[in-house]
Design a protein around this motif. Sequence first.
Motif, PDB file in Angstrom:
ATOM      1  N   LEU A 152     -16.493   5.093  -7.812  1.00  0.00           N
ATOM      2  CA  LEU A 152     -15.311   4.840  -8.638  1.00  0.00           C
ATOM      3  C   LEU A 152     -14.110   5.730  -8.320  1.00  0.00           C
ATOM      4  CD1 LEU A 152     -16.584   3.921 -12.212  1.00  0.00           C
ATOM      5  CD2 LEU A 152     -15.464   2.473 -10.544  1.00  0.00           C
ATOM      6  N   PRO A 153     -14.272   7.029  -8.038  1.00  0.00           N
ATOM      7  CA  PRO A 153     -13.081   7.821  -7.687  1.00  0.00           C
ATOM      8  C   PRO A 153     -12.403   7.312  -6.417  1.00  0.00           C
ATOM      9  CG  PRO A 153     -14.888   9.278  -8.191  1.00  0.00           C
ATOM     10  CD  PRO A 153     -15.448   7.893  -8.163  1.00  0.00           C
ATOM     11  N   LYS A 154     -13.195   6.940  -5.420  1.00  0.00           N
ATOM     12  CA  LYS A 154     -12.624   6.430  -4.173  1.00  0.00           C
ATOM     13  C   LYS A 154     -11.891   5.117  -4.415  1.00  0.00           C
ATOM     14  CE  LYS A 154     -16.275   8.616  -1.491  1.00  0.00           C
ATOM     15  NZ  LYS A 154     -16.493   9.617  -2.481  1.00  0.00           N
ATOM     16  N   ILE A 155     -12.500   4.242  -5.204  1.00  0.00           N
ATOM     17  CA  ILE A 155     -11.864   2.968  -5.541  1.00  0.00           C
ATOM     18  C   ILE A 155     -10.579   3.215  -6.320  1.00  0.00           C
ATOM     19  CG2 ILE A 155     -12.148   0.847  -6.882  1.00  0.00           C
ATOM     20  CD1 ILE A 155     -15.190   1.092  -6.239  1.00  0.00           C
ATOM     21  N   SER A 156     -10.616   4.156  -7.265  1.00  0.00           N
ATOM     22  CA  SER A 156      -9.444   4.454  -8.081  1.00  0.00           C
ATOM     23  C   SER A 156      -8.305   5.026  -7.247  1.00  0.00           C
ATOM     24  CB  SER A 156      -9.813   5.441  -9.186  1.00  0.00           C
ATOM     25  OG  SER A 156     -10.823   4.923  -9.999  1.00  0.00           O
ATOM     26  N   ILE A 157      -8.620   5.927  -6.342  1.00  0.00           N
ATOM     27  CA  ILE A 157      -7.596   6.511  -5.475  1.00  0.00           C
ATOM     28  C   ILE A 157      -6.996   5.430  -4.574  1.00  0.00           C
ATOM     29  CG2 ILE A 157      -7.220   8.114  -3.555  1.00  0.00           C
ATOM     30  CD1 ILE A 157      -9.349   9.924  -4.913  1.00  0.00           C
ATOM     31  N   LEU A 158      -7.835   4.559  -4.063  1.00  0.00           N
ATOM     32  CA  LEU A 158      -7.357   3.460  -3.225  1.00  0.00           C
ATOM     33  C   LEU A 158      -6.425   2.541  -4.019  1.00  0.00           C
ATOM     34  CD1 LEU A 158      -7.684   2.153  -0.411  1.00  0.00           C
ATOM     35  CD2 LEU A 158      -9.479   0.753  -1.418  1.00  0.00           C
ATOM     36  N   ILE A 159      -6.803   2.208  -5.235  1.00  0.00           N
ATOM     37  CA  ILE A 159      -5.972   1.341  -6.076  1.00  0.00           C
ATOM     38  C   ILE A 159      -4.626   2.001  -6.365  1.00  0.00           C
ATOM     39  CG2 ILE A 159      -5.752   0.391  -8.416  1.00  0.00           C
ATOM     40  CD1 ILE A 159      -8.769  -0.222  -8.261  1.00  0.00           C
ATOM     41  N   VAL A 160      -4.654   3.276  -6.715  1.00  0.00           N
ATOM     42  CA  VAL A 160      -3.411   3.988  -7.023  1.00  0.00           C
ATOM     43  C   VAL A 160      -2.502   4.026  -5.806  1.00  0.00           C
ATOM     44  CG1 VAL A 160      -2.451   6.269  -7.552  1.00  0.00           C
ATOM     45  CG2 VAL A 160      -4.328   5.371  -8.908  1.00  0.00           C
ATOM     46  N   ASN A 161      -3.054   4.305  -4.636  1.00  0.00           N
ATOM     47  CA  ASN A 161      -2.228   4.402  -3.433  1.00  0.00           C
ATOM     48  C   ASN A 161      -1.756   3.051  -2.921  1.00  0.00           C
ATOM     49  OD1 ASN A 161      -2.203   7.202  -3.242  1.00  0.00           O
ATOM     50  ND2 ASN A 161      -4.171   7.225  -2.208  1.00  0.00           N
ATOM     51  N   LEU A 162      -2.588   2.031  -3.020  1.00  0.00           N
ATOM     52  CA  LEU A 162      -2.201   0.717  -2.525  1.00  0.00           C
ATOM     53  C   LEU A 162      -1.151   0.052  -3.400  1.00  0.00           C
ATOM     54  CD1 LEU A 162      -5.443  -1.048  -1.255  1.00  0.00           C
ATOM     55  CD2 LEU A 162      -3.507  -0.280   0.068  1.00  0.00           C
ATOM     56  N   PHE A 163      -1.345   0.139  -4.695  1.00  0.00           N
ATOM     57  CA  PHE A 163      -0.482  -0.597  -5.608  1.00  0.00           C
ATOM     58  C   PHE A 163       0.578   0.259  -6.284  1.00  0.00           C
ATOM     59  CE2 PHE A 163      -4.558  -2.955  -5.611  1.00  0.00           C
ATOM     60  CZ  PHE A 163      -4.100  -4.076  -4.951  1.00  0.00           C
ATOM     61  N   GLY A 164       0.583   1.564  -6.048  1.00  0.00           N
ATOM     62  CA  GLY A 164       1.587   2.437  -6.644  1.00  0.00           C
ATOM     63  C   GLY A 164       1.537   2.438  -8.162  1.00  0.00           C
ATOM     64  N   ILE A 165       0.339   2.389  -8.712  1.00  0.00           N
ATOM     65  CA  ILE A 165       0.185   2.299 -10.166  1.00  0.00           C
ATOM     66  C   ILE A 165       0.772   3.525 -10.860  1.00  0.00           C
ATOM     67  CG2 ILE A 165      -1.550   2.322 -12.016  1.00  0.00           C
ATOM     68  CD1 ILE A 165      -3.193   0.442 -10.302  1.00  0.00           C
ATOM     69  N   GLU A 166       0.655   4.674 -10.227  1.00  0.00           N
ATOM     70  CA  GLU A 166       1.169   5.893 -10.841  1.00  0.00           C
ATOM     71  C   GLU A 166       2.676   5.806 -11.050  1.00  0.00           C
ATOM     72  OE1 GLU A 166       1.158  10.287  -9.247  1.00  0.00           O
ATOM     73  OE2 GLU A 166      -0.839   9.599  -9.863  1.00  0.00           O
ATOM     74  N   LYS A 167       3.399   5.229 -10.081  1.00  0.00           N
ATOM     75  CA  LYS A 167       4.837   5.062 -10.215  1.00  0.00           C
ATOM     76  C   LYS A 167       5.168   4.070 -11.324  1.00  0.00           C
ATOM     77  CE  LYS A 167       5.649   6.045  -5.360  1.00  0.00           C
ATOM     78  NZ  LYS A 167       6.058   5.486  -4.083  1.00  0.00           N
ATOM     79  N   ILE A 168       4.355   3.015 -11.418  1.00  0.00           N
ATOM     80  CA  ILE A 168       4.578   2.011 -12.457  1.00  0.00           C
ATOM     81  C   ILE A 168       4.332   2.626 -13.828  1.00  0.00           C
ATOM     82  CG2 ILE A 168       3.710  -0.168 -13.398  1.00  0.00           C
ATOM     83  CD1 ILE A 168       3.061  -0.953 -10.476  1.00  0.00           C
ATOM     84  N   ILE A 169       3.278   3.431 -13.965  1.00  0.00           N
ATOM     85  CA  ILE A 169       2.972   4.059 -15.252  1.00  0.00           C
ATOM     86  C   ILE A 169       4.101   4.985 -15.680  1.00  0.00           C
ATOM     87  CG2 ILE A 169       1.416   5.692 -16.386  1.00  0.00           C
ATOM     88  CD1 ILE A 169      -0.848   4.483 -14.698  1.00  0.00           C
ATOM     89  N   LYS A 170       4.663   5.728 -14.741  1.00  0.00           N
ATOM     90  CA  LYS A 170       5.730   6.667 -15.066  1.00  0.00           C
ATOM     91  C   LYS A 170       7.075   5.973 -15.231  1.00  0.00           C
ATOM     92  CE  LYS A 170       3.711  10.756 -13.063  1.00  0.00           C
ATOM     93  NZ  LYS A 170       3.862  11.850 -12.124  1.00  0.00           N
ATOM     94  N   GLY A 171       7.178   4.704 -14.883  1.00  0.00           N
ATOM     95  CA  GLY A 171       8.409   3.957 -15.069  1.00  0.00           C
ATOM     96  C   GLY A 171       9.335   3.996 -13.880  1.00  0.00           C
ATOM     97  N   LYS A 172       8.867   4.487 -12.736  1.00  0.00           N
ATOM     98  CA  LYS A 172       9.698   4.525 -11.541  1.00  0.00           C
ATOM     99  C   LYS A 172       9.496   3.236 -10.768  1.00  0.00           C
ATOM    100  CE  LYS A 172       9.238   9.506 -11.158  1.00  0.00           C
ATOM    101  NZ  LYS A 172       8.694  10.599 -10.366  1.00  0.00           N
ATOM    102  N   GLU A 173      10.381   3.005  -9.817  1.00  0.00           N
ATOM    103  CA  GLU A 173      10.232   1.829  -8.972  1.00  0.00           C
ATOM    104  C   GLU A 173       9.058   1.995  -8.041  1.00  0.00           C
ATOM    105  OE1 GLU A 173      13.400   0.380  -6.548  1.00  0.00           O
ATOM    106  OE2 GLU A 173      14.729   0.316  -8.274  1.00  0.00           O
ATOM    107  N   ALA A 174       8.331   0.938  -7.848  1.00  0.00           N
ATOM    108  CA  ALA A 174       7.176   0.996  -6.951  1.00  0.00           C
ATOM    109  C   ALA A 174       7.607   0.779  -5.517  1.00  0.00           C
ATOM    110  CB  ALA A 174       6.152  -0.064  -7.352  1.00  0.00           C
TER     111      ALA A 174
END
Length: 130
Positions: A108-130
Amino acid sequence: MKTTLEMILSIVKVMIVVFILVVIVAFLTHTISKELLCGLAFGSIFSILNLRLLSLTLEKAVTMHPGNAQGYVLSRYIIRLIITALVLIISLKAIYINIIGTIIGLLLPKISILIVNLFGIEKIIKGKEA
């Protein structure tokens, strides 16, 4: 720059979402069982603790002399590998823990890191442009 604890917390947040998605998929495909849930939880909890051990190792190694840091990081890596092997052995021996669930939890950590990096979820959560 984020601290390692902040990075781990952001990974854990995504891990929880992925964990819930895995449970929903297992429920929809009628493959859910108590053993699978225990395996998922067991592997996920260990993965979070493993991430924390890694961050503590890296934080300490950064302050060390390069030669000493290399040996320190290698020894901690071997310790984490041995603990992971013990988790898998426990999962194999215990009838109430599903090995497939444990392996998914460990990934799960590897999958989560991959998802965050591929889709830029962290930027979306913070409200920045992806």
